[in-house]
Design a protein around this motif. Structure first.
Motif, mmCIF file in Angstrom:
data_model
loop_
_atom_site.group_PDB
_atom_site.id
_atom_site.type_symbol
_atom_site.label_atom_id
_atom_site.label_comp_id
_atom_site.label_asym_id
_atom_site.label_seq_id
_atom_site.Cartn_x
_atom_site.Cartn_y
_atom_site.Cartn_z
ATOM 1 N N GLY A 69 0.885 -1.122 -0.087
ATOM 2 C CA GLY A 69 -0.070 0.015 -0.158
ATOM 3 C C GLY A 69 0.820 1.026 -0.192
ATOM 4 O O GLY A 69 1.261 1.611 1.059
ATOM 5 N N PRO A 70 1.466 1.591 -0.985
ATOM 6 C CA PRO A 70 2.310 2.480 -1.194
ATOM 7 C C PRO A 70 1.807 4.058 -0.616
ATOM 8 O O PRO A 70 0.965 4.302 -0.801
ATOM 9 C CB PRO A 70 2.729 2.763 -2.903
ATOM 10 N N ILE A 71 2.862 4.592 -0.102
ATOM 11 C CA ILE A 71 2.568 6.003 0.368
ATOM 12 C C ILE A 71 2.407 6.790 -0.527
ATOM 13 O O ILE A 71 1.684 8.200 -0.635
ATOM 14 C CB ILE A 71 3.709 6.532 1.474
ATOM 15 N N SER A 72 3.300 7.029 -1.973
ATOM 16 C CA SER A 72 3.178 7.488 -3.020
ATOM 17 C C SER A 72 3.225 6.518 -4.312
ATOM 18 O O SER A 72 3.612 5.458 -4.076
ATOM 19 C CB SER A 72 4.155 8.635 -3.097
ATOM 20 N N ALA A 73 3.138 7.078 -5.369
ATOM 21 C CA ALA A 73 3.358 6.432 -6.531
ATOM 22 C C ALA A 73 4.672 5.993 -6.884
ATOM 23 O O ALA A 73 4.888 5.191 -7.676
ATOM 24 C CB ALA A 73 2.682 7.057 -7.827
ATOM 25 N N THR A 74 5.680 6.610 -6.221
ATOM 26 C CA THR A 74 7.141 6.321 -6.622
ATOM 27 C C THR A 74 8.040 5.735 -5.646
ATOM 28 O O THR A 74 9.075 5.159 -5.719
ATOM 29 C CB THR A 74 7.789 7.699 -7.017
ATOM 30 N N ASN A 75 7.497 5.833 -4.220
ATOM 31 C CA ASN A 75 8.446 5.396 -3.113
ATOM 32 C C ASN A 75 8.861 3.987 -3.136
ATOM 33 O O ASN A 75 9.903 3.693 -2.493
ATOM 34 C CB ASN A 75 7.966 6.124 -1.771
ATOM 35 N N LEU A 76 7.798 3.193 -3.832
ATOM 36 C CA LEU A 76 8.142 1.571 -3.580
ATOM 37 C C LEU A 76 8.586 1.256 -4.838
ATOM 38 O O LEU A 76 9.107 -0.128 -4.908
ATOM 39 C CB LEU A 76 6.980 0.931 -3.011
ATOM 40 N N VAL A 77 9.051 1.923 -5.926
ATOM 41 C CA VAL A 77 9.277 1.207 -7.233
ATOM 42 C C VAL A 77 10.585 0.329 -7.063
ATOM 43 O O VAL A 77 10.700 -0.721 -7.670
ATOM 44 C CB VAL A 77 9.434 2.276 -7.851
ATOM 45 N N GLU A 78 11.555 0.918 -6.331
ATOM 46 C CA GLU A 78 12.641 0.224 -6.335
ATOM 47 C C GLU A 78 12.684 -1.148 -5.746
ATOM 48 O O GLU A 78 12.953 -2.342 -6.008
ATOM 49 C CB GLU A 78 13.817 0.960 -5.484
ATOM 50 N N GLY A 79 11.745 -1.358 -4.404
ATOM 51 C CA GLY A 79 11.576 -2.573 -3.843
ATOM 52 C C GLY A 79 10.478 -3.416 -4.659
ATOM 53 O O GLY A 79 10.865 -4.685 -4.627
ATOM 54 N N ILE A 80 9.880 -2.967 -5.272
ATOM 55 C CA ILE A 80 8.985 -3.897 -6.130
ATOM 56 C C ILE A 80 9.754 -4.202 -7.519
ATOM 57 O O ILE A 80 9.763 -5.563 -7.712
ATOM 58 C CB ILE A 80 7.714 -2.971 -6.928
ATOM 59 N N ALA A 81 10.736 -3.686 -7.744
ATOM 60 C CA ALA A 81 11.794 -4.060 -8.939
ATOM 61 C C ALA A 81 12.578 -5.231 -8.444
ATOM 62 O O ALA A 81 12.650 -6.294 -9.023
ATOM 63 C CB ALA A 81 12.596 -2.996 -9.463
ATOM 64 N N ALA A 82 13.097 -4.826 -7.151
ATOM 65 C CA ALA A 82 13.816 -6.073 -6.587
ATOM 66 C C ALA A 82 12.932 -7.482 -6.385
ATOM 67 O O ALA A 82 13.579 -8.395 -6.414
ATOM 68 C CB ALA A 82 14.340 -5.465 -5.085
#
Length: 243
Positions: free
Chosen positions: A128-141
């Motif tokens: 449940g991301p805080i913003s549209a971009t803050n978890l992009v790196e983690g999802i990619a990992a």
């Protein structure tokens, strides 16, 4: 075996997320990605098996462990989400850990928690991301390790995610514009035929969910006869700030 377990994990995590939103009283919408292959091999048989908590011939739902990172438990909405996830996980017979932040200002710490989870051998992840971009790196990992990720409610920056090599197995959300309209209509109904002045206390500026709710409420107020929208200000999902 790993592939089958991934299929079961994907199926179960989608079931949990869909159940979560229905339990919170919101109309759920679901978009399922068709890339890569493992996200489309959760067949009808696998879905039925996971729903019954019996697993498949080569993998059991009972062997699946899932991790969810939500926005914050300071908001009753996210507490309700967590409760629904835990209840459905127990019904499905899967292991689940639900985490969240102290506030919605902790975008970077939320990513840190997700990265830790990705490196902790969970079979599936819900975010449940805080913003549209803050978890992009983690999802990619997670994608690189073959861990299916389902996004809950807050849209991810699709271009940024694609550029990073990440993908979502599914995106399950509410129609937040419709939620905003319904909230505004309730107020309009309470004011009655005499009309009056109204204001909107928004969510977090820039949040897709908050912006959609504001747009829906604004549309309803501006189209209502006798209603004057005098102000609209963000409160960043903070109850004290809103008050």
């Amino acid at each position: 075996m790993k592939k089958v377990k991934t299929m079961v994990a994907l199926t179960v995590v989608i079931i949990l997320c869909a159940t979560m939103l229905m339990a919170c009283g919101q109309p759920a919408q679901q978009e399922t990605n068709t890339e890569p292959t493992q996200t489309i091999e959760a067949s009808a048989g696998a879905s039925e098996s996971a729903a019954q908590g019996t697993g498949t011939a080569d993998g059991n739902a009972e062997d699946v462990s899932l991790y969810f990172i939500l926005k914050t438990f300071s908001n009753p909405f996210h507490v309700a989400i967590a409760d629904a996830i835990k209840a459905e996980a127990e019904a499905q017979g899967v292991t689940v850990f639900v985490d969240a932040m102290n506030s919605e200002d902790e975008a970077t710490p939320q990513l840190d928690k997700l990265m830790t989870a990705v490196n902790s051998d969970y079979d599936g992840v819900g975010v449940g991301p805080i913003s549209a971009t803050n978890l992009v790196e983690g999802i990619a990992a997670a994608s690189e390790k073959g861990i299916p990720v389902v996004d809950l409610d807050e849209p991810i920056d699709e271009a940024g995610l694609e550029a990073s090599g990440g993908y979502l197995a599914a995106f399950i959300t509410t129609d937040n514009k419709d939620v905003g309209k319904k909230g505004a209509q309730y107020i309009i109904d309470q004011i009655g035929a005499d009309g009056g002045k109204v204001a909107i206390i928004e969510g977090k500026a820039g949040s897709a969910a908050g912006e959609d709710r504001k747009a829906g409420a604004t549309e309803a107020f501006e189209s209502a006869e006798g209603i004057e929208l005098v102000d609209s200000q963000p409160a960043d999902w903070d109850r004290n700030r809103a008050l």
